[in-house]
Scaffold this active site. Structure first.
Site, PDB file in Angstrom:
ATOM      1  N   ARG A  31      -7.585   5.283   2.786  1.00  0.00           N
ATOM      2  CA  ARG A  31      -6.743   5.512   3.663  1.00  0.00           C
ATOM      3  C   ARG A  31      -6.531   7.149   3.985  1.00  0.00           C
ATOM      4  NH1 ARG A  31      -0.460   3.660   1.981  1.00  0.00           N
ATOM      5  NH2 ARG A  31      -1.163   1.899   3.058  1.00  0.00           N
ATOM      6  N   TYR A  83       4.322   7.706   8.943  1.00  0.00           N
ATOM      7  CA  TYR A  83       5.413   6.974   8.611  1.00  0.00           C
ATOM      8  C   TYR A  83       6.548   7.780   7.852  1.00  0.00           C
ATOM      9  CZ  TYR A  83       7.949   4.018   5.361  1.00  0.00           C
ATOM     10  OH  TYR A  83       8.948   3.444   4.542  1.00  0.00           O
ATOM     11  N   HIS A 111      -4.031   9.573   1.950  1.00  0.00           N
ATOM     12  CA  HIS A 111      -3.208   8.771   1.198  1.00  0.00           C
ATOM     13  C   HIS A 111      -2.772   9.399  -0.125  1.00  0.00           C
ATOM     14  CE1 HIS A 111      -4.309   4.692  -1.302  1.00  0.00           C
ATOM     15  NE2 HIS A 111      -2.963   4.868  -1.092  1.00  0.00           N
ATOM     16  N   THR A 171      13.237   6.442   1.938  1.00  0.00           N
ATOM     17  CA  THR A 171      11.938   6.070   0.844  1.00  0.00           C
ATOM     18  C   THR A 171      11.363   7.169  -0.074  1.00  0.00           C
ATOM     19  OG1 THR A 171       9.461   5.600   1.064  1.00  0.00           O
ATOM     20  CG2 THR A 171      10.386   6.443   3.095  1.00  0.00           C
ATOM     21  N   ASP A 172      10.817   7.086  -1.096  1.00  0.00           N
ATOM     22  CA  ASP A 172      10.458   8.185  -1.855  1.00  0.00           C
ATOM     23  C   ASP A 172       9.267   8.715  -1.217  1.00  0.00           C
ATOM     24  OD1 ASP A 172       8.588   5.962  -2.032  1.00  0.00           O
ATOM     25  OD2 ASP A 172       8.369   6.200  -4.442  1.00  0.00           O
ATOM     26  N   GLU A 173       8.657   8.033  -0.182  1.00  0.00           N
ATOM     27  CA  GLU A 173       7.503   8.985   0.477  1.00  0.00           C
ATOM     28  C   GLU A 173       7.937  10.244   1.223  1.00  0.00           C
ATOM     29  OE1 GLU A 173       4.735   5.908   2.202  1.00  0.00           O
ATOM     30  OE2 GLU A 173       5.633   4.316   0.943  1.00  0.00           O
ATOM     31  N   LYS A 193      10.235   8.865   8.796  1.00  0.00           N
ATOM     32  CA  LYS A 193      11.578   8.676   7.851  1.00  0.00           C
ATOM     33  C   LYS A 193      11.959   9.837   7.298  1.00  0.00           C
ATOM     34  CE  LYS A 193      12.563   4.943   6.164  1.00  0.00           C
ATOM     35  NZ  LYS A 193      13.430   4.135   6.736  1.00  0.00           N
TER      36      LYS A 193
HETATM   37  P1  NAD Z   1       9.946  -4.415   7.067  1.00  0.00           P
HETATM   38  O1  NAD Z   1       8.946  -4.000   8.150  1.00  0.00           O
HETATM   39  O2  NAD Z   1       9.601  -5.849   6.348  1.00  0.00           O
HETATM   40  O3  NAD Z   1      11.079  -5.005   8.164  1.00  0.00           O
HETATM   41  C1  NAD Z   1      11.469  -4.159   9.068  1.00  0.00           C
HETATM   42  C2  NAD Z   1      12.473  -4.950  10.032  1.00  0.00           C
HETATM   43  O4  NAD Z   1      13.097  -3.896  11.109  1.00  0.00           O
HETATM   44  C3  NAD Z   1      11.904  -6.253  10.901  1.00  0.00           C
HETATM   45  O5  NAD Z   1      12.626  -7.235  10.833  1.00  0.00           O
HETATM   46  C4  NAD Z   1      11.770  -5.594  12.281  1.00  0.00           C
HETATM   47  O6  NAD Z   1      11.937  -6.727  13.176  1.00  0.00           O
HETATM   48  C5  NAD Z   1      12.979  -4.881  12.453  1.00  0.00           C
HETATM   49  N1  NAD Z   1      12.719  -3.593  13.533  1.00  0.00           N
HETATM   50  C6  NAD Z   1      11.760  -2.932  13.582  1.00  0.00           C
HETATM   51  N2  NAD Z   1      12.099  -2.273  14.723  1.00  0.00           N
HETATM   52  C7  NAD Z   1      13.318  -2.551  15.246  1.00  0.00           C
HETATM   53  C8  NAD Z   1      14.117  -2.037  16.332  1.00  0.00           C
HETATM   54  N3  NAD Z   1      13.670  -1.224  17.363  1.00  0.00           N
HETATM   55  N4  NAD Z   1      15.578  -2.547  16.431  1.00  0.00           N
HETATM   56  C9  NAD Z   1      15.639  -3.531  15.461  1.00  0.00           C
HETATM   57  N5  NAD Z   1      15.153  -4.074  14.578  1.00  0.00           N
HETATM   58  C10 NAD Z   1      13.806  -3.572  14.390  1.00  0.00           C
HETATM   59  O7  NAD Z   1      10.302  -3.182   6.364  1.00  0.00           O
HETATM   60  P2  NAD Z   1      10.971  -3.475   4.898  1.00  0.00           P
HETATM   61  O8  NAD Z   1       9.936  -3.259   4.044  1.00  0.00           O
HETATM   62  O9  NAD Z   1      11.898  -4.496   4.627  1.00  0.00           O
HETATM   63  O10 NAD Z   1      11.751  -2.041   4.701  1.00  0.00           O
HETATM   64  C11 NAD Z   1      13.222  -2.087   5.181  1.00  0.00           C
HETATM   65  C12 NAD Z   1      13.409  -0.554   5.279  1.00  0.00           C
HETATM   66  O11 NAD Z   1      13.453  -0.024   3.701  1.00  0.00           O
HETATM   67  C13 NAD Z   1      12.735   0.445   5.879  1.00  0.00           C
HETATM   68  O12 NAD Z   1      13.563   1.446   6.539  1.00  0.00           O
HETATM   69  C14 NAD Z   1      11.606   1.328   5.111  1.00  0.00           C
HETATM   70  O13 NAD Z   1      11.474   2.462   5.487  1.00  0.00           O
HETATM   71  C15 NAD Z   1      12.621   1.196   3.733  1.00  0.00           C
HETATM   72  N6  NAD Z   1      11.897   1.273   2.579  1.00  0.00           N
HETATM   73  C16 NAD Z   1      11.178   0.269   2.372  1.00  0.00           C
HETATM   74  C17 NAD Z   1      10.356   0.163   1.191  1.00  0.00           C
HETATM   75  C18 NAD Z   1       9.133  -0.810   0.912  1.00  0.00           C
HETATM   76  O14 NAD Z   1       8.668  -1.012  -0.356  1.00  0.00           O
HETATM   77  N7  NAD Z   1       9.003  -2.025   1.706  1.00  0.00           N
HETATM   78  C19 NAD Z   1      10.721   1.089   0.039  1.00  0.00           C
HETATM   79  C20 NAD Z   1      11.699   2.212   0.186  1.00  0.00           C
HETATM   80  C21 NAD Z   1      12.322   2.170   1.523  1.00  0.00           C
HETATM   81  P1  TYD Z   2       1.401  -0.478   0.672  1.00  0.00           P
HETATM   82  O1  TYD Z   2       1.967  -1.691   0.164  1.00  0.00           O
HETATM   83  O2  TYD Z   2       0.894  -0.421   2.006  1.00  0.00           O
HETATM   84  O3  TYD Z   2       2.659   0.623   0.482  1.00  0.00           O
HETATM   85  P2  TYD Z   2       2.767   2.252   0.426  1.00  0.00           P
HETATM   86  O4  TYD Z   2       1.443   2.889   1.412  1.00  0.00           O
HETATM   87  O5  TYD Z   2       4.121   2.342   1.567  1.00  0.00           O
HETATM   88  O6  TYD Z   2       2.795   2.545  -0.850  1.00  0.00           O
HETATM   89  O7  TYD Z   2       0.299   0.087  -0.327  1.00  0.00           O
HETATM   90  C1  TYD Z   2       0.640   0.413  -1.443  1.00  0.00           C
HETATM   91  C2  TYD Z   2      -0.744   1.109  -2.214  1.00  0.00           C
HETATM   92  O8  TYD Z   2      -1.569   0.099  -2.060  1.00  0.00           O
HETATM   93  C3  TYD Z   2      -1.090   2.148  -1.457  1.00  0.00           C
HETATM   94  O9  TYD Z   2      -1.603   3.060  -2.473  1.00  0.00           O
HETATM   95  C4  TYD Z   2      -2.153   1.739  -0.628  1.00  0.00           C
HETATM   96  C5  TYD Z   2      -2.715   0.619  -1.473  1.00  0.00           C
HETATM   97  N1  TYD Z   2      -3.560  -0.537  -0.581  1.00  0.00           N
HETATM   98  C6  TYD Z   2      -4.838  -0.777  -0.771  1.00  0.00           C
HETATM   99  O10 TYD Z   2      -5.545  -0.271  -1.755  1.00  0.00           O
HETATM  100  N2  TYD Z   2      -5.381  -1.913  -0.211  1.00  0.00           N
HETATM  101  C7  TYD Z   2      -4.792  -2.676   0.740  1.00  0.00           C
HETATM  102  O11 TYD Z   2      -5.220  -3.301   1.573  1.00  0.00           O
HETATM  103  C8  TYD Z   2      -3.147  -2.188   1.060  1.00  0.00           C
HETATM  104  C9  TYD Z   2      -2.434  -2.890   2.068  1.00  0.00           C
HETATM  105  C10 TYD Z   2      -2.738  -1.095   0.209  1.00  0.00           C
END
Ligand code: NAD
Ligand code: TYD
Length: 352
Positions: free
Chosen positions: A289, A166, A292, A141-143, A170
């Protein structure tokens, strides 16, 4: 023909990736989805592919070394795409330890199994020359880069400076992946993507949460002033980018993925209210948060110029389709909100 281990394929991005690969990737022999089905994993996301002969679901934990080794021995994977993680920043503030064990130890467990199965040792020739035809892709992730001020963008050489448990987990996992590359010659790529949106996202994240609340005339909790900026990318574009890195990536390299699409949170919230024709009075500014990050922005020059990937979705089209999907998929949303989806696995496999 590829034999792929996907972890976390029942989550948001993972399930979109499973659909994408089974639907649009010709060279697939087998795709095994290893997922623990935590609160974030939902097999309903994959109902449409469960009978595909190339697809196998395994209910298990990436930290279970015996299981992961057994899967490598049984299925002979040549590709690992590692999505499984604890992924929600707010939850990481409440329960950091879970994030470290899942995201860091889980990653190391997969790397060990791949290393063993692919016969990689510190003194073997693959430290200089990668073993052909195998790849381990870490979905990051970019985070991990921390927060930006008003200007600038994250490049692949921006120093790692995570601010939440988090992102720290990562970032730590990325460092372990890097070390396995340098020490054992593991053919890895790390992708660092910006915020995704699209179908099957758990409604604890900004966009599906706000959509759900607005639709039900509930308050929309905006953290602080709502002027935090994220760089939004449609999940399908992320899936295509991952496939591009698998096919064309230079092993050992990091690739940032983003859509040049910066939006303030409040702008997203207002857009949702407009489309749903709901009043601004639903917005409630709540306590910010802790830690944040103010702004994220990805410089995607490397992947666009070196690998030829580019996002296809405009934000207008992507948000339009996403809002429509959540409105059309009431049952999915209701099951997720009520927790009913947790019964799905039991019911599904009780029949078998
Ligand atoms: P998500 O939380 O929707 O899904 C995570 C999945 O991992 C779930 O199906 C969960 O059951 C499974 N899981 C958790 N712990 C586990 C374990 N110990 N063993 C096996 N499975 C397990 O997450 P997401 O949003 O789909 O993100 C997927 C990946 O992409 C993550 O690694 C996250 O860091 C990365 N990512 C997410 C975003 C985003 O915007 N959502 C952006 C950049 C990178
Ligand atoms: P989120 O979807 O949790 O992704 P991330 O924190 O990984 O970027 O949040 C996106 C942005 O929205 C983040 O700046 C936090 C904000 N946010 C709110 O303002 N209210 C909320 O209830 C949530 C879940 C997020």
């Amino acid at each position: 023909m590829k034999r792929i281990l996907v972890t976390g394929g029942a989550g948001f991005i993972g399930s979109n990736f499973v659909h994408y690969m089974l639907g649009e990737y010709d060279g697939l022999e087998l795709l095994v989805n290893l997922d623990l089905l935590t609160y974030a994993g939902n097999l309903e996301n994959l109902a449409a592919v469960q009978d595909d002969k190339r697809y196998v679901f395994v209910h298990g934990d990436i930290r279970d070394r015996a299981l992961v080794n057994e899967l490598f021995d049984k299925y002979g994977f040549d590709t690992v795409v590692h999505f499984a993680a604890e992924s929600h920043v707010d939850r990481s503030i409440l329960e950091p330890e879970l994030f470290l064990t899942t995201n860091v130890v889980g990653t190391q467990c997969l790397l060990d199994a791949a290393k063993r199965h692919w016969n990689l040792e510190p003194d073997n020739k693959y430290c200089q020359e990668y073993k052909e035809g195998v790849v381990y892709l870490q979905v990051s992730t970019d985070e991990v880069y921390g927060a930006l001020g008003k200007t600038g963008m994250f490049t692949e050489t921006t120093p790692i400076a995570p601010n939440s448990p988090y992102s720290a987990s990562k970032a730590s996992a990325d460092m372990v992946v890097r070390a396995y590359n340098r020490t054992y010659g593991m053919p890895v790529n790390i992708t660092r993507c910006s915020n995704n949106y699209g179908p099957y996202q758990f409604p604890e994240k900004l966009i599906p949460l706000m959509l759900h609340n607005a639709k039900n005339d509930k308050e929309l909790p905006v953290y602080g002033d709502g002027m935090q900026i994220r760089d939004w990318l449609h999940v399908k574009d992320h899936c295509v980018a991952i496939r591009t890195v698998l096919e064309k990536g230079v092993r050992g390299e990091v690739y940032n993925i983003g859509g040049n699409n910066e939006r303030a949170n409040i702008e997203i919230v207002n857009l949702i209210l407009d489309v749903l024709e709901k009043p601004q009075s639903l917005i409630r500014h709540v306590q910010d948060r802790p830690g944040h990050d103010r702004r994220y922005a990805i410089d995607n020059t490397k992947i666009t110029t070196q690998l030829g990937w580019a996002p296809e979705y405009t934000f207008q089209r992507g948000m339009g389709e996403t809002i429509e999907w959540y409105l059309q998929n009431n049952v999915w949303v209701d099951h997720v909100i009520s927790g009913d989806y947790l019964d799905y696995y039991t019911k599904m496999y009780a029949k078998a």
